[in-house]
Design an enzyme around this catalytic site. Structure first.
Site, PDB file in Angstrom:
ATOM      1  N   GLU A  34     128.133  50.849 -19.651  1.00  0.00           N
ATOM      2  CA  GLU A  34     129.033  50.156 -18.646  1.00  0.00           C
ATOM      3  C   GLU A  34     130.258  49.891 -18.882  1.00  0.00           C
ATOM      4  O   GLU A  34     130.289  49.825 -20.346  1.00  0.00           O
ATOM      5  CB  GLU A  34     128.645  48.741 -18.309  1.00  0.00           C
TER       6      GLU A  34
ATOM      7  N   ASN B 163     123.505  42.713 -17.474  1.00  0.00           N
ATOM      8  CA  ASN B 163     123.749  41.186 -18.056  1.00  0.00           C
ATOM      9  C   ASN B 163     123.271  40.021 -17.246  1.00  0.00           C
ATOM     10  O   ASN B 163     122.658  39.799 -17.389  1.00  0.00           O
ATOM     11  CB  ASN B 163     123.874  41.539 -19.198  1.00  0.00           C
TER      12      ASN B 163
ATOM     13  N   HIS C 269     129.825  49.531 -23.085  1.00  0.00           N
ATOM     14  CA  HIS C 269     128.416  48.479 -23.527  1.00  0.00           C
ATOM     15  C   HIS C 269     127.515  49.536 -23.052  1.00  0.00           C
ATOM     16  O   HIS C 269     126.348  50.046 -22.615  1.00  0.00           O
ATOM     17  CB  HIS C 269     128.205  47.282 -22.147  1.00  0.00           C
TER      18      HIS C 269
ATOM     19  N   SER D 217     128.527  42.828 -25.382  1.00  0.00           N
ATOM     20  CA  SER D 217     126.804  42.881 -24.492  1.00  0.00           C
ATOM     21  C   SER D 217     128.020  41.451 -22.711  1.00  0.00           C
ATOM     22  O   SER D 217     127.684  41.536 -21.936  1.00  0.00           O
ATOM     23  CB  SER D 217     126.329  42.271 -24.582  1.00  0.00           C
TER      24      SER D 217
HETATM   25  P1  NAD Z   1     123.841  42.671 -35.484  1.00  0.00           P
HETATM   26  O1  NAD Z   1     124.131  41.198 -36.223  1.00  0.00           O
HETATM   27  O2  NAD Z   1     123.119  44.018 -35.379  1.00  0.00           O
HETATM   28  O3  NAD Z   1     125.701  43.803 -36.046  1.00  0.00           O
HETATM   29  C1  NAD Z   1     126.564  43.333 -36.208  1.00  0.00           C
HETATM   30  C2  NAD Z   1     126.963  43.391 -37.597  1.00  0.00           C
HETATM   31  O4  NAD Z   1     128.723  43.831 -37.753  1.00  0.00           O
HETATM   32  C3  NAD Z   1     126.228  43.160 -39.308  1.00  0.00           C
HETATM   33  O5  NAD Z   1     126.057  44.255 -39.753  1.00  0.00           O
HETATM   34  C4  NAD Z   1     127.688  42.234 -39.246  1.00  0.00           C
HETATM   35  O6  NAD Z   1     127.784  42.015 -40.670  1.00  0.00           O
HETATM   36  C5  NAD Z   1     129.080  43.046 -39.532  1.00  0.00           C
HETATM   37  N1  NAD Z   1     130.459  42.420 -39.060  1.00  0.00           N
HETATM   38  C6  NAD Z   1     130.534  41.050 -38.616  1.00  0.00           C
HETATM   39  N2  NAD Z   1     131.429  40.954 -39.064  1.00  0.00           N
HETATM   40  C7  NAD Z   1     132.668  42.558 -39.104  1.00  0.00           C
HETATM   41  C8  NAD Z   1     133.639  42.758 -39.678  1.00  0.00           C
HETATM   42  N3  NAD Z   1     134.781  41.709 -39.262  1.00  0.00           N
HETATM   43  N4  NAD Z   1     134.007  44.447 -39.866  1.00  0.00           N
HETATM   44  C9  NAD Z   1     132.569  44.873 -39.514  1.00  0.00           C
HETATM   45  N5  NAD Z   1     131.375  44.251 -39.572  1.00  0.00           N
HETATM   46  C10 NAD Z   1     131.979  43.294 -39.439  1.00  0.00           C
HETATM   47  O7  NAD Z   1     124.372  42.662 -34.107  1.00  0.00           O
HETATM   48  P2  NAD Z   1     123.923  43.814 -32.962  1.00  0.00           P
HETATM   49  O8  NAD Z   1     123.104  43.505 -32.173  1.00  0.00           O
HETATM   50  O9  NAD Z   1     124.147  45.056 -33.441  1.00  0.00           O
HETATM   51  O10 NAD Z   1     124.985  43.617 -31.968  1.00  0.00           O
HETATM   52  C11 NAD Z   1     126.361  44.310 -32.356  1.00  0.00           C
HETATM   53  C12 NAD Z   1     127.603  44.295 -31.258  1.00  0.00           C
HETATM   54  O11 NAD Z   1     126.381  43.961 -30.157  1.00  0.00           O
HETATM   55  C13 NAD Z   1     127.798  43.071 -29.687  1.00  0.00           C
HETATM   56  O12 NAD Z   1     128.879  42.332 -29.793  1.00  0.00           O
HETATM   57  C14 NAD Z   1     126.671  42.859 -29.554  1.00  0.00           C
HETATM   58  O13 NAD Z   1     126.761  41.930 -28.072  1.00  0.00           O
HETATM   59  C15 NAD Z   1     126.800  44.481 -28.587  1.00  0.00           C
HETATM   60  N6  NAD Z   1     124.487  44.390 -28.151  1.00  0.00           N
HETATM   61  C16 NAD Z   1     124.017  44.002 -28.253  1.00  0.00           C
HETATM   62  C17 NAD Z   1     122.986  44.706 -28.001  1.00  0.00           C
HETATM   63  C18 NAD Z   1     121.273  44.391 -28.185  1.00  0.00           C
HETATM   64  O14 NAD Z   1     120.373  44.687 -28.000  1.00  0.00           O
HETATM   65  N7  NAD Z   1     121.441  43.604 -29.902  1.00  0.00           N
HETATM   66  C19 NAD Z   1     122.742  45.720 -26.864  1.00  0.00           C
HETATM   67  C20 NAD Z   1     124.429  45.817 -26.432  1.00  0.00           C
HETATM   68  C21 NAD Z   1     125.353  45.572 -26.511  1.00  0.00           C
END
Ligand code: NAD
Length: 298
Positions: A158, A197, A146, A125
């Site tokens: 993005e 963001n 993104h 993000s």
């Molecule tokens: P989340 O916590 O729901 O999921 C992250 C997952 O990654 C978890 O299941 C975790 O177990 C896994 N993980 C952690 N370390 C790992 C590894 N070494 N190998 C494999 N899997 C691993 O988080 P999310 O909300 O899905 O966010 C993930 C990414 O997406 C982040 O970078 C976040 O900034 C980005 N993002 C999130 C949103 C949102 O609205 N939640 C929107 C856009 C971007």
């Protein structure tokens, strides 16, 4: 690599974003996808989330047959073995926790195990793409894409260009964005929070501060912003929906470094909520519940 050369994809992290991105790659892109996470339970939950969503939004509404759904889900394979997951992938999207050290470690593994010409994408993000790129021996093939949550609905991607990202990689990320039915904007990686963001977080932070000051309830603050600025959702309900509170805590160190303590620190209310388990995100309580159950009581 050109778009036509992408035959197989992989997604790292089967959480909220990883599972939705895997669905998009299979459903809209038609790609085989391997999705991976650290525990089998997380992988299975991610795939189950995809099946449940396809059934609810498509099959039950007569927009897709059960056979078509089975085909979409059948293209998605789950594993906890990251090297296996990426060994034949041409296009890998990382969606693990928003923490630079965790991501750098993942990029190191991707570089060691994915084919040499595979493109490595981060769905961060706001973290710096170059930091992830230099953890690999192919910084020209590392780019940010993104996606916004919910992925199936939100049009924007993005495309984030580091100084080492090659024009060919940007071209591929833009073409892939369009193929997946989304609208790309290209920006440089030295803007923490990129474009959307960076501006939105300022508003969200002020909304949290208003809850902290007990100026009004989260409902009232969101209502003011929705009606006053014609927003489809208020920043507080969006934070609850996306799990932004947990994300803010996990990225604090990186934000402090990039933005300094004034803009980078976690608001005390967010820290308090997350410590108490009110993280927001799928099925979890957030600021609305915290206000009702804790803050409004004194
Ligand atoms: P989340 O916590 O729901 O999921 C992250 C997952 O990654 C978890 O299941 C975790 O177990 C896994 N993980 C952690 N370390 C790992 C590894 N070494 N190998 C494999 N899997 C691993 O988080 P999310 O909300 O899905 O966010 C993930 C990414 O997406 C982040 O970078 C976040 O900034 C980005 N993002 C999130 C949103 C949102 O609205 N939640 C929107 C856009 C971007």
């Amino acid at each position: 690599m050109k778009l036509e050369s992408v035959k197989r994809t992989a997604v790292i992290g089967a959480g909220a974003m990883g599972s939705q991105i895997a669905q998009l790659l299979s459903l809209v892109g038609g790609y085989p996808v391997t999705i991976t996470d650290v525990k089998d339970e997380f992988v299975q939950n991610g795939i189950q989330f995809i099946s449940d969503g396809l059934k609810r939004h498509f099959v039950d509404k007569g927009k897709m047959s059960q056979a078509q759904m089975d085909e979409v889900v059948g293209r998605i394979r789950g594993t906890t073995n990251l090297p296996q997951a990426v060994k034949d992938a041409d296009f890998v999207i990382e969606a693990v926790f928003e923490n630079l050290d965790v991501k750098k470690n993942v990029f190191r593994q991707l570089d060691e195990n994915a084919p040499p010409d595979a493109v490595l994408v981060s769905n961060t993000s706001g973290l710096n793409i170059t930091e992830m790129a230099i953890a690999t021996k192919r910084p020209d093939k590392v780019v940010g894409m993104h996606f916004f949550n919910p992925v199936a609905v939100m049009k924007l991607v993005e495309v984030v260009k580091g100084p080492l990202t090659s024009p060919e990689t940007i071209e591929l990320a833009v073409a892939m964005t369009k193929k997946l039915g989304k609208e790309p904007v290209v920006c440089k990686d030295f803007s923490y929070g990129f474009l959307a963001n960076r501006a939105y977080i300022a508003m969200m932070t002020e909304a949290v501060q208003m809850v902290w000051e007990r100026v009004a309830s989260p409902e009232e603050i969101d209502k003011a912003l929705k009606l006053g600025y014609n927003l489809p959702m208020g920043p507080l309900e969006l934070g609850d929906y996306t799990g932004a509170w947990a994300l803010t805590v996990s990225s604090e160190q990186d934000r402090m470094r990039e933005l300094g303590p004034e803009k980078g620190h976690v608001h005390p209310l967010i820290r308090m909520m997350v410590r108490a388990g009110y993280t927001g995100g799928r099925g979890k309580k957030g600021i609305y519940d915290f206000y009702k159950e804790v803050l409004s009581k004194g």
